[in-house]
Write a protein that holds these residues in place. Sequence first.
Motif, PDB file in Angstrom:
ATOM      1  N   SER A  85     -52.528  -1.397  -0.167  1.00 20.90           N
ATOM      2  CA  SER A  85     -51.547  -1.126  -1.217  1.00 20.90           C
ATOM      3  C   SER A  85     -50.227  -0.773  -0.569  1.00 20.90           C
ATOM      4  O   SER A  85     -50.155  -0.515   0.646  1.00 20.90           O
ATOM      5  CB  SER A  85     -51.998   0.029  -2.124  1.00 20.90           C
ATOM      6  OG  SER A  85     -51.971   1.252  -1.403  1.00 20.90           O
ATOM      7  N   GLY A  86     -49.182  -0.722  -1.373  1.00 18.08           N
ATOM      8  CA  GLY A  86     -47.880  -0.320  -0.853  1.00 18.08           C
ATOM      9  C   GLY A  86     -47.885   1.107  -0.345  1.00 18.08           C
ATOM     10  O   GLY A  86     -47.282   1.427   0.686  1.00 18.08           O
ATOM     11  N   MET A  87     -48.580   1.998  -1.054  1.00 19.07           N
ATOM     12  CA  MET A  87     -48.632   3.388  -0.626  1.00 19.07           C
ATOM     13  C   MET A  87     -49.463   3.559   0.645  1.00 19.07           C
ATOM     14  O   MET A  87     -49.209   4.458   1.445  1.00 19.07           O
ATOM     15  CB  MET A  87     -49.162   4.279  -1.745  1.00 19.07           C
ATOM     16  CG  MET A  87     -48.208   4.419  -2.929  1.00 19.07           C
ATOM     17  SD  MET A  87     -46.481   4.737  -2.459  1.00 19.07           S
ATOM     18  CE  MET A  87     -46.634   6.172  -1.415  1.00 19.07           C
ATOM     19  N   ALA A  88     -50.453   2.696   0.856  1.00 16.95           N
ATOM     20  CA  ALA A  88     -51.181   2.723   2.131  1.00 16.95           C
ATOM     21  C   ALA A  88     -50.240   2.350   3.274  1.00 16.95           C
ATOM     22  O   ALA A  88     -50.364   2.882   4.383  1.00 16.95           O
ATOM     23  CB  ALA A  88     -52.366   1.768   2.084  1.00 16.95           C
ATOM     24  N   ALA A  89     -49.290   1.465   2.996  1.00 17.13           N
ATOM     25  CA  ALA A  89     -48.300   1.095   4.013  1.00 17.13           C
ATOM     26  C   ALA A  89     -47.359   2.255   4.304  1.00 17.13           C
ATOM     27  O   ALA A  89     -47.049   2.552   5.462  1.00 17.13           O
ATOM     28  CB  ALA A  89     -47.521  -0.135   3.560  1.00 17.13           C
ATOM     29  N   TYR A 204     -43.238  -2.950   2.595  1.00 20.55           N
ATOM     30  CA  TYR A 204     -43.241  -3.528   1.250  1.00 20.55           C
ATOM     31  C   TYR A 204     -44.526  -3.172   0.523  1.00 20.55           C
ATOM     32  O   TYR A 204     -45.598  -3.147   1.135  1.00 20.55           O
ATOM     33  CB  TYR A 204     -43.151  -5.061   1.296  1.00 20.55           C
ATOM     34  CG  TYR A 204     -41.811  -5.592   1.737  1.00 20.55           C
ATOM     35  CD1 TYR A 204     -40.733  -5.615   0.861  1.00 20.55           C
ATOM     36  CD2 TYR A 204     -41.631  -6.058   3.034  1.00 20.55           C
ATOM     37  CE1 TYR A 204     -39.495  -6.089   1.277  1.00 20.55           C
ATOM     38  CE2 TYR A 204     -40.408  -6.533   3.456  1.00 20.55           C
ATOM     39  CZ  TYR A 204     -39.341  -6.543   2.568  1.00 20.55           C
ATOM     40  OH  TYR A 204     -38.114  -7.010   2.975  1.00 20.55           O
ATOM     41  N   SER A 205     -44.391  -2.905  -0.748  1.00 16.41           N
ATOM     42  CA  SER A 205     -45.542  -3.007  -1.640  1.00 16.41           C
ATOM     43  C   SER A 205     -45.589  -4.461  -2.062  1.00 16.41           C
ATOM     44  O   SER A 205     -44.755  -4.920  -2.852  1.00 16.41           O
ATOM     45  CB  SER A 205     -45.370  -2.096  -2.856  1.00 16.41           C
ATOM     46  OG  SER A 205     -46.356  -2.399  -3.826  1.00 16.41           O
ATOM     47  N   GLY A 218     -51.376  -4.627  -2.786  1.00 21.59           N
ATOM     48  CA  GLY A 218     -51.211  -4.927  -1.373  1.00 21.59           C
ATOM     49  C   GLY A 218     -49.968  -4.262  -0.815  1.00 21.59           C
ATOM     50  O   GLY A 218     -49.083  -3.828  -1.566  1.00 21.59           O
ATOM     51  N   GLY A 219     -49.926  -4.155   0.492  1.00 26.79           N
ATOM     52  CA  GLY A 219     -48.758  -3.620   1.179  1.00 26.79           C
ATOM     53  C   GLY A 219     -48.671  -4.218   2.564  1.00 26.79           C
ATOM     54  O   GLY A 219     -49.608  -4.866   3.039  1.00 26.79           O
TER      55      GLY A 219
END
Length: 393
Positions: A85-89, A204-205, A218-219
Amino acid sequence: MKDTWKSRTKAVHAGARRSQYGELSEAIFLTQGFVYDTAEAAEARFLSLGEDEFIYARYGNPTVRMFEDRIAAIEGAEDAFATASGMAAVSGALSSMLRAGDHVVSARALFGSCLYILEEILTRYGVEVTFVDGTNIDEWRAAVRPDTKAVFLEAISNPTLEVIDIKSVSEVAHAVGALVICDNVFATPVFQRSLDLGADVVIYSTTKHIDGQGRCLGGVILGTKDFIRKIAEPYLKHTGAAMSPFNAWVMLKGLETLDLRCRAQAASATALAQALDGHPALNRVVFPFLPSHPQYDIARAQMEEGGTMLSIDVKGGKDAAFKVLNALDIFTISNNLGDAKSIVTHPATTTHQRLPDDQKALLGITPGLIRISVGLEDTGDLIADLTGALATL
């Protein structure tokens, strides 16, 4: 020849891997594990992983690797790591490089979950975080210290669309050896190359414009090969932030049309902002390419277009904003953005609802603020829908 390809060509072809079957569309390798001909081959792969070799999907997968190579080519980065995810990135990029006692300087205007990571999670583990007005370079200069390890910012803030001078902030950060981590979601890889402006790491998300059709989370983290493989990857592969192969395939398909979609959406966003600017029912219209935007000159210098997002502040506060939202026919009330469908969000009661009222006021998240993500519908229909909803006031 590939080095001379333009971004739209890279978005269709870069990073492609074909199996022995010669498939045209990228293959989805839905496997979490990989086999070895011999025990010696397994030992060799665990000792030294080759360019096109894989061990476990949490560490890497052919479909995911295609997506990483393609987005890196578009962004102009040496390497990339795709996340769930974007937040995982965001959390992975920060947590992988920081430890107790480190110092981070961050822009204050951020998405609610980014604020949570900086305010609650990093500080819980002994990282000191200083927040500044991201548009004020003097505050960056005053906050950065010799022990500052990173600065974090959204190139265009969510939801008030503040534009940060990335080149100036990068110069301040690099003077003390700090890395610049830039969330580039609102600017998109189509309209802004943050690495060229001085950022060291771009996030990026991919849930947003890169997918573009509201299908998958996604991220992705982009940067130098040393940062991605020596700093980010060890943390991410052991903490389980990997993107799934199916989602990576969806993102690959999204990249093929990213440039076309974003340009059409940005053209509509510009027309919509111009049509609403000065409307008697609004306190303000916020769009980077409106001359009234406080960072208009910076936006024009950094970005090719004004982006796909705008915000409006409705006179009459929350009640008036809700009346406008409920009167819309085409725009959908949701908290996503960058979609083919036009979306409206009331940040004060959704994405930023957990913030205290004084912090919302400081960030400009007023009760009447509506965030607008412009989609692919007919521009005239979108203008008519919004002006019609405002007329109900």
